[in-house]
Write an enzyme that holds these catalytic residues in place. Structure first.
Site, mmCIF file in Angstrom:
data_model
loop_
_atom_site.group_PDB
_atom_site.id
_atom_site.type_symbol
_atom_site.label_atom_id
_atom_site.label_comp_id
_atom_site.label_asym_id
_atom_site.label_seq_id
_atom_site.Cartn_x
_atom_site.Cartn_y
_atom_site.Cartn_z
ATOM 1 N N SER A 9 0.801 -1.221 0.000
ATOM 2 C CA SER A 9 0.000 0.000 0.000
ATOM 3 C C SER A 9 0.837 1.276 0.000
ATOM 4 C CB SER A 9 -0.936 0.021 1.208
ATOM 5 O OG SER A 9 -0.212 0.120 2.412
ATOM 6 N N LYS A 21 0.954 4.255 7.021
ATOM 7 C CA LYS A 21 0.303 5.147 6.055
ATOM 8 C C LYS A 21 0.936 6.537 6.144
ATOM 9 C CE LYS A 21 -2.778 1.947 5.057
ATOM 10 N NZ LYS A 21 -2.710 1.190 3.788
#
Length: 253
Positions: A49, A90
């Site tokens: 990701s 993230k």
């Protein structure tokens, strides 16, 4: 009598300085590792990701920080039970009070109406997100996105929940400073967020700690090598002088 120690490299000023170099080197070397262990935690990236910033299987070094120290653009490790029971990685794109929207002109992310240039993205069709959204980030919360926007399960996947996918600052445990063991590179703070209120995070102390460890190793090796090198040089000098004296005696005969 007093000169013998200096000739074989085991006495005199050189010996004192070499001993001091070894002592200082040990302090820097071991101290750098000890401080690094207190300030940083290793983390293995499990998903794609955050490609291309970090790849699956990469080991990163993350500085232990309080959530209040986090700024826009930081790549953080956090745990939120609404997302997962495991730590996640993230990028922070919005902090409390921000309005984060996608997509603006040219398909770019906007924060408080300002377009954000995100050169770190792995995106298709030039869009910063294939899912349109607009979120007002509550105070004390963070809005988080992956760099591989087409494959990241991030704040956009939780827009329908309370807080519209934001997570508390208190959920953050660390901020990534470097990729280690594979590419061995530092993560730069994104310049696009620097002009916004609060700016970007200051670089962590990792470079200074690495420099201290390397310098310490050099001092230890250099100081430890001084005695044998000086002793060998003294022996060669003695052999050379003895040979010269022998030649002088031969010439006299």
């Amino acid at each position: 009598m007093g000169g013998n120690g200096r000739k074989d490299g085991r006495g005199g000023l050189g010996n004192v300085l070499s001993g001091l170099a070894v002592a200082v080197g040990f302090v820097l070397f071991l101290g750098g590792f000890a401080v690094g262990a207190l300030l940083y935690q290793p983390y293995t990236v499990p998903t794609d990701s955050m490609v291309p910033t970090v790849k699956p299987g990469d080991r990163v070094l993350a500085q232990r920080v309080d959530g209040d120290q986090v700024r826009r653009g930081d790549v953080v490790i956090f745990t939120d039970s609404l997302w997962s029971n495991a730590p996640m990685l993230k990028r922070v794109v919005g902090v409390g009070g921000d309005t984060v929207k996608c997509c603006g002109q040219g398909g770019k992310l906007t924060v408080n109406g300002e377009q954000v240039d995100e050169p770190y993205l792995d995106i298709k069709h030039g869009m910063a997100s294939d899912l349109p959204f607009e979120v007002k980030v509550p105070e004390g919360k963070l809005f988080l996105l992956g760099d591989r926007r087409g494959a990241s399960l991030d704040s956009r996947a939780h827009l329908q929940e309370a807080g519209q996918g934001t997570v508390p600052r208190s959920a953050v445990t660390a901020r990534v400073d470097a990729v280690a063991w594979s590419e061995q590179r530092m993560l730069e703070r994104p310049a696009a967020f620097a002009a916004m209120p609060g700016g970007v995070s200051e670089p962590g102390p990792l470079k200074a700690l690495l420099a201290a460890i390397v310098l310490g190793a050099v001092l230890v090796l250099g100081g430890a090598a001084y005695g044998p090198v000086a002793k060998l040089a003294a022996r060669r000098g003695g052999t050379s002088r003895a040979g010269g004296a022998e030649r002088e005696r031969a010439g006299a005969r």
